[in-house]
Design a protein around this motif. Sequence first.
Motif, PDB file in Angstrom:
ATOM      1  N   LYS A 186       0.866  -1.266  -0.111  1.00  0.00           N
ATOM      2  CA  LYS A 186      -0.054   0.112  -0.007  1.00  0.00           C
ATOM      3  C   LYS A 186       0.908   1.209   0.121  1.00  0.00           C
ATOM      4  CE  LYS A 186      -3.842   2.136   2.472  1.00  0.00           C
ATOM      5  NZ  LYS A 186      -4.615   2.129   3.636  1.00  0.00           N
ATOM      6  N   LYS A 187       1.869   1.160   0.802  1.00  0.00           N
ATOM      7  CA  LYS A 187       2.862   2.364   0.846  1.00  0.00           C
ATOM      8  C   LYS A 187       3.564   2.752  -0.456  1.00  0.00           C
ATOM      9  CE  LYS A 187       5.087   5.855   2.626  1.00  0.00           C
ATOM     10  NZ  LYS A 187       4.476   7.188   2.810  1.00  0.00           N
ATOM     11  N   ILE A 188       4.039   1.673  -0.905  1.00  0.00           N
ATOM     12  CA  ILE A 188       4.647   1.612  -2.307  1.00  0.00           C
ATOM     13  C   ILE A 188       3.743   2.324  -3.428  1.00  0.00           C
ATOM     14  CG2 ILE A 188       5.789   0.201  -4.398  1.00  0.00           C
ATOM     15  CD1 ILE A 188       7.478   0.583  -1.679  1.00  0.00           C
ATOM     16  N   LYS A 189       2.837   1.727  -3.420  1.00  0.00           N
ATOM     17  CA  LYS A 189       1.585   2.321  -4.481  1.00  0.00           C
ATOM     18  C   LYS A 189       1.223   3.691  -4.085  1.00  0.00           C
ATOM     19  CE  LYS A 189      -2.600   0.856  -6.960  1.00  0.00           C
ATOM     20  NZ  LYS A 189      -3.620  -0.434  -6.987  1.00  0.00           N
ATOM     21  N   ASN A 190       0.989   4.228  -2.849  1.00  0.00           N
ATOM     22  CA  ASN A 190       0.889   5.570  -2.642  1.00  0.00           C
ATOM     23  C   ASN A 190       2.007   6.295  -3.012  1.00  0.00           C
ATOM     24  OD1 ASN A 190      -1.827   5.116  -1.674  1.00  0.00           O
ATOM     25  ND2 ASN A 190      -1.165   4.937   0.514  1.00  0.00           N
ATOM     26  N   LEU A 191       3.273   6.002  -3.020  1.00  0.00           N
ATOM     27  CA  LEU A 191       4.453   6.604  -3.204  1.00  0.00           C
ATOM     28  C   LEU A 191       4.322   6.943  -4.720  1.00  0.00           C
ATOM     29  CD1 LEU A 191       7.350   5.163  -1.211  1.00  0.00           C
ATOM     30  CD2 LEU A 191       6.473   7.578  -1.056  1.00  0.00           C
ATOM     31  N   PHE A 192       3.932   6.050  -5.499  1.00  0.00           N
ATOM     32  CA  PHE A 192       3.725   6.185  -6.937  1.00  0.00           C
ATOM     33  C   PHE A 192       2.619   7.057  -7.329  1.00  0.00           C
ATOM     34  CE2 PHE A 192       1.810   5.164 -11.157  1.00  0.00           C
ATOM     35  CZ  PHE A 192       2.988   5.657 -11.788  1.00  0.00           C
ATOM     36  N   ILE A 193       1.193   6.807  -6.765  1.00  0.00           N
ATOM     37  CA  ILE A 193       0.168   7.512  -6.812  1.00  0.00           C
ATOM     38  C   ILE A 193       0.344   9.100  -6.577  1.00  0.00           C
ATOM     39  CG2 ILE A 193      -2.440   7.855  -6.465  1.00  0.00           C
ATOM     40  CD1 ILE A 193      -2.525   4.663  -6.494  1.00  0.00           C
ATOM     41  N   GLU A 194       0.780   9.454  -5.243  1.00  0.00           N
ATOM     42  CA  GLU A 194       0.725  10.708  -4.681  1.00  0.00           C
ATOM     43  C   GLU A 194       2.015  11.412  -5.460  1.00  0.00           C
ATOM     44  OE1 GLU A 194       0.437  10.431  -0.488  1.00  0.00           O
ATOM     45  OE2 GLU A 194      -1.520   9.142  -0.892  1.00  0.00           O
ATOM     46  N   ASP A 195       3.184  10.906  -5.371  1.00  0.00           N
ATOM     47  CA  ASP A 195       4.450  11.718  -5.658  1.00  0.00           C
ATOM     48  C   ASP A 195       5.030  11.116  -6.774  1.00  0.00           C
ATOM     49  OD1 ASP A 195       4.218  12.351  -2.856  1.00  0.00           O
ATOM     50  OD2 ASP A 195       5.494  10.931  -2.061  1.00  0.00           O
ATOM     51  N   LYS A 196       4.385  10.382  -7.920  1.00  0.00           N
ATOM     52  CA  LYS A 196       4.745   9.977  -8.969  1.00  0.00           C
ATOM     53  C   LYS A 196       6.270   9.346  -9.011  1.00  0.00           C
ATOM     54  CE  LYS A 196       1.248  10.402 -11.254  1.00  0.00           C
ATOM     55  NZ  LYS A 196       0.394   9.732 -11.801  1.00  0.00           N
ATOM     56  N   ASP A 197       6.661   8.905  -7.717  1.00  0.00           N
ATOM     57  CA  ASP A 197       7.949   8.224  -7.573  1.00  0.00           C
ATOM     58  C   ASP A 197       8.165   7.016  -8.533  1.00  0.00           C
ATOM     59  OD1 ASP A 197      10.053   6.544  -6.224  1.00  0.00           O
ATOM     60  OD2 ASP A 197       9.949   8.091  -4.749  1.00  0.00           O
ATOM     61  N   GLN A 198       9.351   7.325  -9.445  1.00  0.00           N
ATOM     62  CA  GLN A 198       9.354   6.101 -10.481  1.00  0.00           C
ATOM     63  C   GLN A 198      10.044   4.882  -9.935  1.00  0.00           C
ATOM     64  OE1 GLN A 198       8.668   6.815 -14.026  1.00  0.00           O
ATOM     65  NE2 GLN A 198       7.479   7.977 -12.735  1.00  0.00           N
ATOM     66  N   SER A 199      10.878   4.898  -8.690  1.00  0.00           N
ATOM     67  CA  SER A 199      11.240   3.943  -7.977  1.00  0.00           C
ATOM     68  C   SER A 199      10.220   3.099  -7.486  1.00  0.00           C
ATOM     69  CB  SER A 199      12.397   4.289  -7.186  1.00  0.00           C
ATOM     70  OG  SER A 199      13.615   4.770  -7.531  1.00  0.00           O
ATOM     71  N   ALA A 200       9.461   3.827  -7.072  1.00  0.00           N
ATOM     72  CA  ALA A 200       7.937   3.090  -6.555  1.00  0.00           C
ATOM     73  C   ALA A 200       7.240   2.246  -7.796  1.00  0.00           C
ATOM     74  CB  ALA A 200       7.049   3.902  -5.918  1.00  0.00           C
ATOM     75  N   LEU A 201       7.303   2.919  -8.750  1.00  0.00           N
ATOM     76  CA  LEU A 201       6.454   2.027  -9.829  1.00  0.00           C
ATOM     77  C   LEU A 201       7.361   0.723 -10.267  1.00  0.00           C
ATOM     78  CD1 LEU A 201       4.286   2.310 -12.216  1.00  0.00           C
ATOM     79  CD2 LEU A 201       6.409   2.941 -13.713  1.00  0.00           C
ATOM     80  N   VAL A 202       8.563   0.809 -10.174  1.00  0.00           N
ATOM     81  CA  VAL A 202       9.539  -0.384 -10.655  1.00  0.00           C
ATOM     82  C   VAL A 202       9.102  -1.222  -9.430  1.00  0.00           C
ATOM     83  CG1 VAL A 202      11.707  -1.463 -10.914  1.00  0.00           C
ATOM     84  CG2 VAL A 202      11.239   0.832 -11.950  1.00  0.00           C
ATOM     85  N   LYS A 203       9.210  -0.954  -8.019  1.00  0.00           N
ATOM     86  CA  LYS A 203       8.849  -2.044  -7.132  1.00  0.00           C
ATOM     87  C   LYS A 203       7.521  -2.570  -7.220  1.00  0.00           C
ATOM     88  CE  LYS A 203      10.974  -2.740  -3.976  1.00  0.00           C
ATOM     89  NZ  LYS A 203      11.961  -3.929  -3.787  1.00  0.00           N
ATOM     90  N   LEU A 204       6.660  -1.586  -7.459  1.00  0.00           N
ATOM     91  CA  LEU A 204       5.074  -2.072  -7.406  1.00  0.00           C
ATOM     92  C   LEU A 204       4.868  -3.114  -8.643  1.00  0.00           C
ATOM     93  CD1 LEU A 204       2.434  -1.074  -6.186  1.00  0.00           C
ATOM     94  CD2 LEU A 204       2.114   0.436  -8.393  1.00  0.00           C
ATOM     95  N   ALA A 205       5.714  -2.965  -9.761  1.00  0.00           N
ATOM     96  CA  ALA A 205       5.735  -3.733 -10.922  1.00  0.00           C
ATOM     97  C   ALA A 205       6.206  -5.419 -10.436  1.00  0.00           C
ATOM     98  CB  ALA A 205       6.521  -3.657 -11.957  1.00  0.00           C
ATOM     99  N   LYS A 206       7.125  -5.393  -9.413  1.00  0.00           N
ATOM    100  CA  LYS A 206       7.467  -6.679  -8.770  1.00  0.00           C
ATOM    101  C   LYS A 206       6.372  -7.669  -8.081  1.00  0.00           C
ATOM    102  CE  LYS A 206      12.447  -5.188  -8.356  1.00  0.00           C
ATOM    103  NZ  LYS A 206      13.475  -5.052  -7.688  1.00  0.00           N
ATOM    104  N   TYR A 207       5.051  -6.815  -7.762  1.00  0.00           N
ATOM    105  CA  TYR A 207       4.113  -7.641  -7.050  1.00  0.00           C
ATOM    106  C   TYR A 207       3.404  -8.233  -8.233  1.00  0.00           C
ATOM    107  CZ  TYR A 207       4.958  -5.059  -2.602  1.00  0.00           C
ATOM    108  OH  TYR A 207       5.550  -4.704  -1.318  1.00  0.00           O
ATOM    109  N   ASN A 208       3.557  -7.840  -9.355  1.00  0.00           N
ATOM    110  CA  ASN A 208       2.932  -8.552 -10.594  1.00  0.00           C
ATOM    111  C   ASN A 208       1.358  -8.666 -10.449  1.00  0.00           C
ATOM    112  OD1 ASN A 208       4.981 -11.316 -11.907  1.00  0.00           O
ATOM    113  ND2 ASN A 208       5.489  -9.127 -11.481  1.00  0.00           N
TER     114      ASN A 208
END
Length: 489
Positions: A186-208
């Motif tokens: 949830k935190k990783i996803k929020n980092l991407f949605i709220e901050d557009k953090d690109q590293s968070a997107l890459v980490k999010l992808a690992k959840y498949n």
Amino acid sequence: MKSISAFLFVLFLPLLVACQEPNVDSKISKSTQRIVKKIEKVNELMGSAVYYGGIRPKQYDNFSQLRKTANKKELILLTSHKNAVVRCYAFWALSYDNTAKLFPIILDHLNDDELVSTQFGCTGSQEKVGDFFISIATPHHVDLNSAKLSEKEFKELDSILIYKKNNLQAKSRAIERIETTNSHYKKIKNLFIEDKDQSALVKLAKYNKEEDVELILNNKVDYDSDENGFFHTYKAISHFPHPKFLPLLEVNLKKTLDNSHFSNEWSQLYRAIASYKNEKTRILLEVPFTQVEHKSIRKYHLNFVFAALNEFKSTYYDELLWKLWKEEKRISPNIYNYLNNIDSERAFVLTKETLKEPNNISILDYGYDEFESSLSLSEIMLDLILQKEKEFGYQLIHDNIKKSNVHNFPLYANKAAELRRQMFIQPLLDILHKEWNAHIYLAATKALIKYGRKDINQKIIEAKSINPKLTQDWGGEAFDKLLKEHRIK
């Protein structure tokens, strides 16, 4: 969260920005103040050897003096000095004191975003103070002689960087390292949605997760060019090769083919394509072999393809690897072992062809976590040839002594010295008679000396009157030193 205590602790720390301690100078000795002023005057963070010449700068001498002069209490105070470079050097110096508690000071500086100019080696850059503090205390990083955070502290720091608001680059590395567990999703996803953090997107992808496909598909960082801005999108896809991403990859690949300049995004584009490991992506990976418009740019495409296949091996791609080796002269230690295990006879034939033209092969390792030198693979190849076809190997050494460039010559000179065959002597002497490059003629001299023969030593001496380069500049001095060390007169 395991690090909740540290997290709550840091929430109540006062935010540290430049100049928290305006009266720091009044609390330190005059001798330390004098050193601090010298550091401030240069106002650049420098290592012990800088620029292409590897010189030791006076600023590093200032740092060394600070370490000797300032005591622990003074260094702690100086980590809050008004000058950012002083803060960095003070923390660095403090890290040499094993009794100092670095972790609380780092937490104090999570919002220390002031940029300092840095010069380490020949690389100049800028870095935030908070990032420098963390890099100094990171295990196996920067100064290996300084104290580092414990494993527990480092894990706590990663968690704090992710869960506490900050703008440090270290946050991206913390996101990369943190475990891909449901508790962090949830935190990783929020980092991407709220901050557009690109590293968070890459980490999010690992959840498949299917629910994240559209987030990845629609991600693009704003750039002047429509073709750029997909670096982290491609990187995310390489961890989650979903069928819905393939049309994007195919379209974007086609857009690159007429470019007159290469882009580093292509490295991730080809990684993303290769991650699918199927017939469709095999066809896409063949595209740059024939469809790149500019010949000068084609080599970058092929290097990136090679890098991707180095990482994402598959039977679908085996023939591409053979083709890259045979026709495009690209091989790596990793791929060499892989292909040798698939078909040792085919690999041996290509090994012989490769070493016949030692200067025309690109022996590379484009793996993202390691690099192996070209010399080590050339030596493996040569040893294999000597083991299986000794006479062919001897002739190869003889021929390559004559035609190897400065990068490849030491291998053949050293092998000649090891084997000490009569057939190697004349080509080595020919090097002494005509070569201008000191690195080459010195390697040849060392090989000839290894024979331990008086007649050869006499010919080495005679070469000085034939080739004037043997008596000039640093090479001439090194040549004379070699003769003196081995008592050759």
